[in-house]
Design a protein around this motif. Structure first.
Motif, PDB file in Angstrom:
ATOM      1  N   GLU A  42     -65.924  57.982 -28.560  1.00  0.00           N
ATOM      2  CA  GLU A  42     -66.606  57.309 -27.456  1.00  0.00           C
ATOM      3  C   GLU A  42     -68.121  57.378 -27.585  1.00  0.00           C
ATOM      4  N   SER A  43     -68.627  58.323 -28.371  1.00  0.00           N
ATOM      5  CA  SER A  43     -70.074  58.460 -28.535  1.00  0.00           C
ATOM      6  C   SER A  43     -70.598  57.352 -29.444  1.00  0.00           C
TER       7      SER A  43
ATOM      8  N   ARG B  74     -63.992  53.944 -33.383  1.00  0.00           N
ATOM      9  CA  ARG B  74     -63.590  53.514 -32.022  1.00  0.00           C
ATOM     10  C   ARG B  74     -62.064  53.495 -31.895  1.00  0.00           C
TER      11      ARG B  74
END
Length: 158
Positions: free
Chosen positions: A53-54, A48
């Motif tokens: 973002e996944s 992160r």
């Protein structure tokens, strides 16, 4: 060697985020510790910080996940492997020895002789229900420099 203790998942995520702010491409981090101790939580927070973002999940059944961020992050979970030959089958060495991206390896202790010569090892142990002890050790020039920088950040903030 550096030892840090966190008292909550949030503190663990903060520690991983601190590493994420100083890590450089070509770094290999080996994560060791019992099941459920927080290796994937650590990887998730680090990813992160680097801009992933996944959904970051443990690749226990896939064996490897690749995440796109500021640089590629390759996340291995070697728990289900039994022999070093299986490392070759999954392309482990191609990624672990590359200078691009960041490689994170859960259950590295299963194959100590197969790990890259330059690596940061993070041993995670439960010290209470949510408390964790992180023991960092470095082998190689790049990882030793990273550990020294981390030590300065962690000990400066105390």
């Amino acid at each position: 060697m550096l030892t840090c203790i966190t008292q909550s998942p949030e503190e663990t995520a903060h520690l991983a985020g601190t590493i994420g702010k100083i890590i450089r491409e070509g770094t290999v981090i080996c994560l060791d510790g019992e099941l459920g101790v927080g290796k994937t939580l650590f990887v998730r927070a680090l990813a992160r910080t680097l801009g992933v973002e996944s959904d970051v999940t443990s690749p226990t059944f896939n064996l490897m996940n690749i995440y796109e961020a500021a640089c590629p992050i390759v996340h291995f979970d070697l728990y289900r492997l039994n022999t070093e030959e299986e490392l070759e089958d999954i392309g482990f060495y191609e990624y672990a020895e590359a200078q691009e991206g960041i490689v994170l390896i859960e259950w590295a202790e299963k194959f100590p002789d197969a790990m890259p010569a330059d690596r940061l090892t993070v041993r995670i142990d439960a010290v209470s229900a949510e408390g964790r002890q992180f023991t960092f050790d470095a082998v190689g020039e790049k990882s030793t420099a990273l550990l020294k920088e981390l030590d300065g950040l962690v000990n400066h903030s105390r």
